[in-house]
Design a protein around this motif. Structure first.
Motif, mmCIF file in Angstrom:
data_model
loop_
_atom_site.group_PDB
_atom_site.id
_atom_site.type_symbol
_atom_site.label_atom_id
_atom_site.label_comp_id
_atom_site.label_asym_id
_atom_site.label_seq_id
_atom_site.Cartn_x
_atom_site.Cartn_y
_atom_site.Cartn_z
ATOM 1 N N LYS A 170 3.080 6.173 -6.940
ATOM 2 C CA LYS A 170 2.068 6.887 -7.723
ATOM 3 C C LYS A 170 2.237 8.400 -7.575
ATOM 4 N N SER A 171 2.405 8.855 -6.314
ATOM 5 C CA SER A 171 2.570 10.301 -6.120
ATOM 6 C C SER A 171 3.910 10.759 -6.694
ATOM 7 N N LEU A 201 0.832 -1.211 0.000
ATOM 8 C CA LEU A 201 0.000 0.000 0.000
ATOM 9 C C LEU A 201 0.869 1.264 0.000
ATOM 10 N N ILE A 202 1.828 1.295 0.926
ATOM 11 C CA ILE A 202 2.688 2.484 1.023
ATOM 12 C C ILE A 202 3.534 2.635 -0.247
ATOM 13 N N LEU A 237 2.813 1.599 -3.252
ATOM 14 C CA LEU A 237 1.950 2.032 -4.357
ATOM 15 C C LEU A 237 1.658 3.529 -4.268
ATOM 16 N N ILE A 238 1.339 3.972 -3.048
ATOM 17 C CA ILE A 238 1.033 5.400 -2.858
ATOM 18 C C ILE A 238 2.263 6.248 -3.177
ATOM 19 N N MET A 239 3.418 5.823 -2.647
ATOM 20 C CA MET A 239 4.635 6.617 -2.855
ATOM 21 C C MET A 239 5.035 6.653 -4.329
#
Lengths: 344, 54
Positions: B48-49, B41-42, B44-46
């Motif tokens: 993507k941003s 999750l982390i 993917l978020i990192m």
């Protein structure tokens, strides 16, 4: 296709520098405290991990739900349909603006481009300002997260009342004294969309399936956009909880005025999404006064680092100054009054 | 940083937090999969941003 936004790109290094400086200071303070006290670093690390997980895992579903709702609203609700029911009086418009958040459930990051879009469609100034300040709280997701965190009681009711009161007062003041033509930056009329809007494309003629896909796509983008703030906010909150001694926090936040002031500054610096800030505030319940917690929850969604930076991209500097100063002073005043009324 | 590198960093952070959580509750077997999920999750978020900013 990737679209570059010069204004957004120019803001990012400032945000990075602020976050890095903040993280570096907290880490330095943490290491100093750990070494000075001779704490078991392994034990401290496990406590940090547990607290980080507690904040992050609890908040993620709300962020996901909020992002998906935002995508659905963005895709299926036409702004013109909402604008048809605009009130005429200034106070009525301000009150209506606070309730508009129920129609456009957006966080403080998404509310800025939505407000600009509504201004362009002819939304009255007072209504737009009230929406800008109140919408990050006045939506079902934030109501639900505040209810889950604090239950139905003083904090939830106080947060709602204070948010509406401050938003209406600021909106009426700005609506009465500012010239609507002097509020928005001239460049903002032609500017590209901020933050969430890089993925928006014409969806009017699409079928239901394509619209749903578009809504999920917008929701996913919103989730990833806000996710990094959630990770940073959870990490900072967990660090603060783990390393900064409760005695120091109590000393900083003692007194009916200083506690409110400290929590408002914290809300500004942390810049946590309004959908998840209740869970962060919950961690401070035993440390700070009720007035400070309510002010944190009311002021944080209205103004923080990232939203202030976005304000400057849309509004003139003078208006941005008032958009930050007025909510700060009014929330401070209200928080102190709550503390005094509760006999802090 | 490159999105792939950010993804790897996110995986490592999530895994570390999960394992430490496992230690704190005295059950590393539970901490490992928690860490993997959190890391994904982390990461993917990192990533993507990170790719949005480039």
């Amino acid at each position: 296709m990737r679209i570059d936004h010069p204004r957004t790109a120019s803001l990012l290094p400032i945000k990075r520098v602020i976050f890095v400086l903040l993280a570096a200071s907290v880490l330095s303070a943490a290491l100093y405290q750990a070494l000075r006290a001779g704490d078991d670093l392994y034990l401290t690390a496990t406590v940090f991990a547990t607290r980080f997980l507690g904040i992050f895992i609890e908040a993620v579903p709300f962020l996901l739900l909020g992002s998906l709702t935002s995508g659905l609203i963005e895709t299926f609700v036409k702004t013109d349909d909402v604008l048809r029911f605009l009130p005429r009086s200034r106070l009525g418009a301000a009150l209506g603006g606070t309730l508009l958040g129920l129609v456009f459930p957006v966080c403080e990051c998404g509310v800025v481009p939505v407000t600009r879009r509504l201004f362009r469609k002819g939304l009255p100034l007072s209504m737009g300002v009230a929406f800008l300040l109140a919408a990050p709280f006045m939506n079902p997701i934030v109501f639900a997260s505040t209810y889950i965190a604090f239950g139905f009681g003083g904090v939830l009711i106080g947060r709602a009342l204070l948010t509406v009161l401050v938003a209406v007062i600021v909106a009426t003041v700005i609506g009465s004294f500012a010239d609507p033509r002097e509020v928005l930056k001239p460049s903002s009329e032609k500017a590209g969309e901020d933050c969430h809007d890089h993925h928006h494309h014409p969806i009017g003629g699409l079928g239901l399936r394509a619209k749903l896909f578009s809504a999920v796509q917008i929701g996913a983008d919103d989730f990833f956009e806000m996710g990094r703030f959630l990770i940073l906010g959870s990490g900072l909150a967990a660090l603060l909880q783990t390393f900064v001694p409760q005695d120091s926090l109590l000393a900083l936040g003692s007194g009916p005025i200083m506690s409110v002031l400290f929590m408002q500054i914290l809300a500004f610096l942390l810049s946590v999404c309004s959908t998840v800030d209740s869970f962060l505030a919950l961690a401070f319940v035993n440390t700070f006064s009720t007035g400070a917690i309510i002010s944190f929850l009311s002021f944080g969604p209205m103004v923080d680092i990232k939203s202030t930076l976005m304000f400057t991209g849309v509004f003139r500097r003078k208006i941005v100054f008032y958009l930050v100063l007025l909510p700060f002073v009014l929330n401070l005043l209200a928080g102190v009054l709550i503390n005094v009324a509760l006999g802090y | 940083m490159q999105p792939n590198l950010l993804f790897a960093v996110g995986i490592v952070i999530g895994l570390a937090v999960g394992v430490l959580f496992g230690f704190s509750i005295g059950n590393v077997t539970l901490g490992m999969p928690t860490g993997v999920m959190l890391g994904l999750l982390i990461g993917l978020i990192m990533s993507k941003s990170g790719s949005d900013q480039t």
